[in-house]
Scaffold this active site. Structure first.
Site, mmCIF file in Angstrom:
data_model
loop_
_atom_site.group_PDB
_atom_site.id
_atom_site.type_symbol
_atom_site.label_atom_id
_atom_site.label_comp_id
_atom_site.label_asym_id
_atom_site.label_seq_id
_atom_site.Cartn_x
_atom_site.Cartn_y
_atom_site.Cartn_z
ATOM 1 N N ILE A 1 -15.738 10.369 -0.427
ATOM 2 C CA ILE A 1 -16.780 9.331 -0.431
ATOM 3 C C ILE A 1 -17.647 9.455 0.812
ATOM 4 O O ILE A 1 -18.867 9.294 0.773
ATOM 5 C CB ILE A 1 -16.139 7.927 -0.543
ATOM 6 C CG1 ILE A 1 -15.208 7.863 -1.750
ATOM 7 C CG2 ILE A 1 -17.224 6.853 -0.646
ATOM 8 C CD1 ILE A 1 -14.342 6.639 -1.823
ATOM 9 N N SER B 1 -7.694 15.961 8.751
ATOM 10 C CA SER B 1 -6.316 15.914 8.214
ATOM 11 C C SER B 1 -6.331 15.912 6.689
ATOM 12 O O SER B 1 -5.346 16.263 6.050
ATOM 13 C CB SER B 1 -5.609 14.641 8.720
ATOM 14 O OG SER B 1 -6.232 13.488 8.169
ATOM 15 N N SER C 1 -10.501 -1.760 -1.009
ATOM 16 C CA SER C 1 -10.077 -1.231 -2.309
ATOM 17 C C SER C 1 -9.722 -2.339 -3.280
ATOM 18 O O SER C 1 -9.245 -3.404 -2.879
ATOM 19 C CB SER C 1 -8.848 -0.337 -2.089
ATOM 20 O OG SER C 1 -8.203 -0.098 -3.302
ATOM 21 N N TYR D 1 0.016 1.251 1.313
ATOM 22 C CA TYR D 1 -1.423 1.592 1.377
ATOM 23 C C TYR D 1 -2.258 0.347 1.072
ATOM 24 O O TYR D 1 -3.145 -0.037 1.839
ATOM 25 C CB TYR D 1 -1.763 2.700 0.380
ATOM 26 C CG TYR D 1 -3.241 2.760 0.083
ATOM 27 C CD1 TYR D 1 -3.751 2.229 -1.099
ATOM 28 C CD2 TYR D 1 -4.122 3.284 1.006
ATOM 29 C CE1 TYR D 1 -5.114 2.238 -1.349
ATOM 30 C CE2 TYR D 1 -5.489 3.300 0.765
ATOM 31 C CZ TYR D 1 -5.969 2.772 -0.420
ATOM 32 O OH TYR D 1 -7.320 2.780 -0.651
ATOM 33 N N LYS E 1 -4.945 -2.232 3.489
ATOM 34 C CA LYS E 1 -6.307 -2.693 3.167
ATOM 35 C C LYS E 1 -6.379 -4.212 3.248
ATOM 36 O O LYS E 1 -7.319 -4.791 3.775
ATOM 37 C CB LYS E 1 -6.717 -2.223 1.769
ATOM 38 C CG LYS E 1 -6.899 -0.726 1.643
ATOM 39 C CD LYS E 1 -7.972 -0.191 2.577
ATOM 40 C CE LYS E 1 -8.186 1.296 2.409
ATOM 41 N NZ LYS E 1 -9.149 1.845 3.383
ATOM 42 N N PHE F 1 -13.528 0.423 -6.768
ATOM 43 C CA PHE F 1 -12.668 0.608 -7.928
ATOM 44 C C PHE F 1 -12.327 2.090 -7.969
ATOM 45 O O PHE F 1 -11.817 2.605 -6.944
ATOM 46 C CB PHE F 1 -13.350 -0.019 -9.149
ATOM 47 C CG PHE F 1 -13.209 -1.529 -9.067
ATOM 48 C CD1 PHE F 1 -13.981 -2.263 -8.179
ATOM 49 C CD2 PHE F 1 -12.244 -2.195 -9.818
ATOM 50 C CE1 PHE F 1 -13.815 -3.645 -8.046
ATOM 51 C CE2 PHE F 1 -12.080 -3.586 -9.696
ATOM 52 C CZ PHE F 1 -12.855 -4.294 -8.806
ATOM 53 N N LEU G 1 -6.662 10.861 -11.636
ATOM 54 C CA LEU G 1 -6.883 11.313 -13.008
ATOM 55 C C LEU G 1 -7.965 12.384 -13.133
ATOM 56 O O LEU G 1 -7.721 13.458 -13.710
ATOM 57 C CB LEU G 1 -7.265 10.107 -13.887
ATOM 58 C CG LEU G 1 -7.611 10.436 -15.345
ATOM 59 C CD1 LEU G 1 -6.408 10.994 -16.085
ATOM 60 C CD2 LEU G 1 -8.178 9.204 -16.058
ATOM 61 N N ARG H 1 3.636 5.511 -14.950
ATOM 62 C CA ARG H 1 3.818 5.814 -13.520
ATOM 63 C C ARG H 1 4.181 4.527 -12.795
ATOM 64 O O ARG H 1 3.439 3.529 -12.890
ATOM 65 C CB ARG H 1 2.538 6.427 -12.958
ATOM 66 C CG ARG H 1 2.601 6.777 -11.495
ATOM 67 C CD ARG H 1 1.377 7.578 -11.052
ATOM 68 N NE ARG H 1 0.151 6.776 -11.099
ATOM 69 C CZ ARG H 1 -1.022 7.234 -10.666
ATOM 70 N NH1 ARG H 1 -1.137 8.471 -10.189
ATOM 71 N NH2 ARG H 1 -2.108 6.465 -10.706
HETATM 72 C C1 WQD Z 1 -6.035 6.201 -12.874
HETATM 73 C C2 WQD Z 1 -5.306 6.090 -14.201
HETATM 74 C C3 WQD Z 1 -2.967 6.572 -14.044
HETATM 75 C C4 WQD Z 1 -3.240 10.822 -13.161
HETATM 76 C C5 WQD Z 1 -6.954 4.971 -7.318
HETATM 77 C C6 WQD Z 1 -6.667 5.382 -5.931
HETATM 78 C C7 WQD Z 1 -6.424 4.164 -5.068
HETATM 79 C C8 WQD Z 1 -7.561 3.181 -5.231
HETATM 80 C C9 WQD Z 1 -7.790 2.834 -6.686
HETATM 81 C C10 WQD Z 1 -9.113 3.466 -3.441
HETATM 82 C C11 WQD Z 1 -3.942 5.431 -14.050
HETATM 83 C C12 WQD Z 1 -3.674 7.588 -14.941
HETATM 84 C C13 WQD Z 1 -3.562 9.499 -13.408
HETATM 85 C C14 WQD Z 1 -2.635 11.605 -14.174
HETATM 86 C C15 WQD Z 1 -2.720 9.724 -15.652
HETATM 87 N N1 WQD Z 1 -8.762 3.713 -4.697
HETATM 88 N N2 WQD Z 1 -3.308 8.971 -14.642
HETATM 89 N N3 WQD Z 1 -2.392 11.022 -15.386
HETATM 90 O O1 WQD Z 1 -4.037 4.735 -9.618
HETATM 91 O O2 WQD Z 1 -6.190 3.570 -10.246
HETATM 92 O O3 WQD Z 1 -5.798 4.414 -7.891
HETATM 93 O O4 WQD Z 1 -8.014 4.057 -7.387
HETATM 94 O O5 WQD Z 1 -8.594 2.774 -2.666
HETATM 95 O O6 WQD Z 1 -6.353 4.619 -3.733
HETATM 96 O O7 WQD Z 1 -5.519 6.181 -5.945
HETATM 97 O O8 WQD Z 1 -6.222 6.010 -9.803
HETATM 98 O O9 WQD Z 1 -6.789 8.215 -10.737
HETATM 99 O O10 WQD Z 1 -4.453 7.855 -9.808
HETATM 100 O O11 WQD Z 1 -5.099 6.769 -11.940
HETATM 101 O O12 WQD Z 1 -2.499 9.221 -16.770
HETATM 102 O O13 WQD Z 1 -2.307 12.812 -13.984
HETATM 103 O O14 WQD Z 1 -5.041 7.414 -14.673
HETATM 104 O O15 WQD Z 1 -1.705 6.218 -14.614
HETATM 105 O O16 WQD Z 1 -3.713 4.643 -15.201
HETATM 106 P P1 WQD Z 1 -5.494 4.617 -9.463
HETATM 107 P P2 WQD Z 1 -5.632 7.313 -10.533
#
Ligand code: WQD
Length: 340
Positions: free
Chosen positions: A13, A35, A125, A150, A154, A179, A201, A295
Site C-alpha cells: 500500500i 523487513s 484495519s 495483530y 491496531k 478492508f 487470497l 481457516r
Molecule cells: C480473504 C478470504 C480467507 C487465502 C486481510 C489481511 C488483514 C486485514 C484484512 C489489513 C478469507 C479466504 C484466503 C486462501 C482462501 N488487512 N482465503 N484461500 O483474512 O480478510 O485479512 O484483510 O489490515 O491484515 O490479512 O484476507 O486475503 O487472507 O482472506 O479461501 O488461500 O479469502 O479464508 O475468507 P483477510 P485474506
C-alpha cells in the site's frame, strides 16, 4: 511542495500511496526497514513517477535512529504510517514481536515529531470490528475484542492516538480502517509482493494462475453466506492510496477537529467464490481450486459502510472487481518475467 514521510513506503500500500502523493503534488520521503519489502521497488516507483523519492532505510524501533531522521527531515508536514507487521497468523505465534514492533515504531515516530504541526495518517484495519453485529459496518460499530495480536495492535494504537489528541497534542490524526486491499498499479510495475507462500487470497489466486502454486484451497464453503464461502470488501489498492491523499487534504482544512476515523472499502461484499469467478471471467484463465476446511480465526462476512468516507473524507472507491483482478494478473505476469 509539502514533504510527507511515508513509513513502510516500499510496501504494497505504501508504494502505491507514494505514487498518488506525487500525482497530487506532494514530496514523499520513504522510510522502510526492508523487513517485508524489496529496495528495488524504489526503482519501480521511479519508473512510474519520473523522479526518485528520498529513501531512508531505518527500523523505527531504533529510537536514536528515528530522532536522527527527524533532525535530517525536520520540515515534514505530514506522516503516513504504514510500517508495521501485519500477518494475522504470525502474530498469534509471536505476539511480543508484534507488540514490540508495532508499538515501539509508532511511539518513537510520534515522540520524534512531537510539537511540530504534523498531519498524521494511521494505517488501521477492519480487523478492529471482528465479526460485526450489523452489516455494512460503520465506524461507530463497537470495536470487538481483537481475534489476534495483530488486530489488537491496531485497536490499541487507535486508543493511543485518541489519548494523544485528548492530551492537547498539536498533531492532527486520521485512522484509516482498510478492508481488503488487492490489485496493482495500471503500469504493472508495482503490486503485492508476498514473501514466501501468500497468506492472502488474491496473490494466491494469481500465483496459482501463473503456475507457481498447484491449486487454490477455498477455506470453507459451509458458512452462512449465499454460496457458503466467506465475504469480504475487496478494494483496489490505487483507490486505497488515493484515500490517503484525501486524508491529508482533510487535515489541512480549517476546522478539522483533531482526530477522525474512516472506513476504506467499496461498501460492497464479495465471496471467495465470486472473486475466483471474477478472476476467471476477467482474465480467461481457468483457476484450479478445491474446497478445504475453514481457516481458524476467519470472520464469516464483513463489508464496510463508506458513507462517512464519501461525505466527510470526500473520497469514494471507483474501481471494481474486474479492474482488481486484471491489474493483479498483469502484475503477476510482469513480476514472473522480471523478478526483482
Ligand atoms: C480473504 C478470504 C480467507 C487465502 C486481510 C489481511 C488483514 C486485514 C484484512 C489489513 C478469507 C479466504 C484466503 C486462501 C482462501 N488487512 N482465503 N484461500 O483474512 O480478510 O485479512 O484483510 O489490515 O491484515 O490479512 O484476507 O486475503 O487472507 O482472506 O479461501 O488461500 O479469502 O479464508 O475468507 P483477510 P485474506
Amino acid at each position: 511542495m509539502k514533504k510527507i514521510l511515508v513509513t513502510g513506503g516500499l510496501g504494497f500500500i505504501g508504494s502505491h500511496t507514494v505514487v498518488e502523493l506525487v500525482n497530487a503534488g506532494y514530496d514523499p520521503v520513504i522510510v522502510d526497514d526492508l523487513s517485508n519489502s524489496n529496495v528495488k521497488i524504489l526503482d519501480q516507483i521511479t519508473k512510474i513517477i519520473g523522479v526518485k523519492p528520498a529513501f531512508y532505510q531505518l527500523d523505527l524501533c531504533d529510537e536514536a535512529g528515528v530522532y536522527s531522521l527527524a533532525k535530517d527531515e525536520p520540515n515534514v508536514e505530514g506522516i503516513i504510517h504504514f510500517a508495521a507487521f501485519k500477518a494475522v497468523g504470525e502474530s498469534v505465534q509471536f505476539p511480543l514481536k508484534y507488540y514490540r514492533n508495532n508499538f515501539y515504531s509508532l511511539i518513537n515516530l510520534l515522540n520524534a515529531y512531537a510539537g511540530k504541526p504534523v498531519n498524521f495518517v494511521f494505517s488501521s484495519s477492519c480487523t478492529v470490528y471482528g465479526q460485526p453485529e450489523n452489516l455494512p459496518v460503520t465506524e461507530d460499530e463497537p470495536v470487538k475484542p481483537a481475534q489476534s495480536p495483530y488486530g489488537n495492535t491496531k485497536q490499541i494504537a487507535e486508543e493511543m492516538l485518541r489519548d494523544l489528541i485528548a492530551s492537547g497534542s498539536n498533531y492532527k490524526i486520521t485512522s484509516l480502517r482498510y478492508f481488503n486491499p488487492v490489485g496493482a498499479h495500471e503500469s504493472a510495475l508495482i503490486g503485492e509482493l508476498p514473501i514466501g507462500v501468500p497468506q492472502n487470497l488474491v496473490p494466491f489466486i494469481t500465483q496459482t494462475a501463473i503456475g507457481k502454486r498447484e491449486k487454490l484451497t477455498v477455506f470453507g464453503d459451509t458458512y452462512n453466506t449465499p454460496d457458503g464461502s466467506c465475504i469480504r470488501d475487496y478494494i483496489h489498492v490505487v483507490d486505497l492510496a488515493k484515500a490517503h491523499v484525501a486524508a491529508l487534504k482533510l487535515m489541512e482544512k480549517e476546522g478539522f477537529k483533531g482526530y477522525d476515523v474512516f472506513n476504506l472499502g467499496t461498501g460492497k461484499g464479495n465471496s471467495v467464490l465470486e472473486v475466483i469467478h471474477a478472476f476467471e471471467a476477467t482474465t480467461g484463465v481457468k483457476l484450479p481450486y478445491v474446497i478445504g476446511p475453514a481457516r481458524p480465526g476467519d470472520v464469516e462476512q464483513v463489508w464496510g459502510d463508506v458513507t462517512k468516507s464519501a461525505e466527510v473524507l470526500g473520497w469514494k472507491a471507483e474501481l471494481g472487481l474486474p479492474e482488481m483482478m486484471s491489474s493483479a494478473w498483469a502484475w503477476e505476469q510482469y513480476i514472473n518475467q522480471n523478478p526483482l
